[in-house]
Design a protein around this motif. Structure first.
Motif, short mmCIF file in Angstrom:
data_model
loop_
_atom_site.label_atom_id
_atom_site.label_comp_id
_atom_site.label_asym_id
_atom_site.label_seq_id
_atom_site.Cartn_x
_atom_site.Cartn_y
_atom_site.Cartn_z
N VAL A 1 -23.03 -4.46 4.79
CA VAL A 1 -24.32 -4.69 5.46
C VAL A 1 -25.13 -5.76 4.73
N VAL A 2 -25.17 -5.68 3.40
CA VAL A 2 -25.90 -6.69 2.62
C VAL A 2 -25.29 -8.07 2.87
N TYR B 1 -37.96 -6.11 4.41
CA TYR B 1 -38.12 -4.83 3.70
C TYR B 1 -36.87 -3.97 3.84
N ALA B 2 -36.28 -3.98 5.03
CA ALA B 2 -35.03 -3.22 5.24
C ALA B 2 -33.93 -3.77 4.35
N TYR B 3 -33.82 -5.10 4.29
CA TYR B 3 -32.80 -5.73 3.45
C TYR B 3 -32.97 -5.33 1.99
N PHE B 4 -34.18 -5.44 1.48
CA PHE B 4 -34.40 -5.14 0.07
C PHE B 4 -34.22 -3.65 -0.23
N PHE B 5 -34.55 -2.79 0.72
CA PHE B 5 -34.30 -1.35 0.53
C PHE B 5 -32.80 -1.09 0.45
N ILE B 6 -32.04 -1.67 1.38
CA ILE B 6 -30.59 -1.48 1.39
C ILE B 6 -29.98 -2.08 0.11
N LEU C 1 -15.63 -16.58 -1.41
CA LEU C 1 -15.47 -15.20 -1.89
C LEU C 1 -16.34 -14.15 -1.20
N PRO C 2 -17.62 -14.41 -0.89
CA PRO C 2 -18.41 -13.33 -0.29
C PRO C 2 -17.81 -12.69 0.97
N PRO C 3 -17.31 -13.47 1.94
CA PRO C 3 -16.72 -12.78 3.10
C PRO C 3 -15.45 -12.01 2.73
#
Length: 179
Positions: free
Chosen positions: A168-169, A113-118, A45-47
């Motif tokens: 993106v996530v 940090y970029a991942y968690f911000f997004i 399911l995710p893709p």
């Protein structure tokens, strides 16, 4: 002053704007197996729902182009399709998280940090976008196009951000999925 159509849907907007985020939040603490229901994980399911998010973003951009070029019926059809894609995404997202353990992001350093911000902005705006989309849609149904246009200028960029960051996530966390 609200029209009868706006009055008719106002309670639904409130209920859905509360119910959907609460239901999604519960997915992270309650799994079907915890309820005694044997359900197989759904790793495919995710893709699929990431692709649906991407399609939603494309539909939104084309819908804005359509309305700016006077193609009202095309705009309406594209917006209904974007809402449909968002609903389909939601159903798949719920099914995935009710059956499958959460995946931990494995990146380190600045990318973490970029991942968690997004991710955080994506989550917060996905909650905010629910009433915005519903109010924007109901104002169009009520033919209150002045108010529809005013709120759509807020709804569009936020919804587009949610759709794009959903992709993106997924791309950022996909190397860490365990199948």
């Amino acid at each position: 002053m609200n029209t009868p159509i706006e009055k008719k849907y106002s309670k639904w907007i409130i209920v859905l704007s509360i119910f959907i985020p609460v239901a999604v939040a519960l997915l992270f603490v309650i799994k079907l197996k915890d309820l005694g229901i044997d359900a197989k994980p759904l790793p495919l399911l995710p893709p699929i729902y990431a692709t649906i998010n991407g399609l939603t973003a494309i539909l939104l951009v084309i819908a804005v182009w359509a309305i700016k070029n006077g193609k009202i019926q095309l705009h309406q059809n594209l917006m209904k399709s974007a809402i449909g894609c968002s609903l389909l995404f939601l159903v798949m997202y719920i099914a995935y998280h009710m059956t499958t353990p959460s995946t931990k992001f494995g990146g380190e350093g600045a990318i973490k940090y970029a991942y968690f911000f997004i991710l955080l902005t994506h989550i917060l705006l996905s909650i905010a976008i629910i009433p915005l989309v519903l109010v924007t849609y109901v104002r169009a149904l009520a033919q209150r196009f002045d108010k529809h246009k005013k709120i759509a200028k807020i709804t569009f960029p936020l919804w587009l951000y949610v759709a794009v960051t959903g992709v993106v996530v997924y791309l950022m966390i996909s190397p860490y999925y365990i199948y």
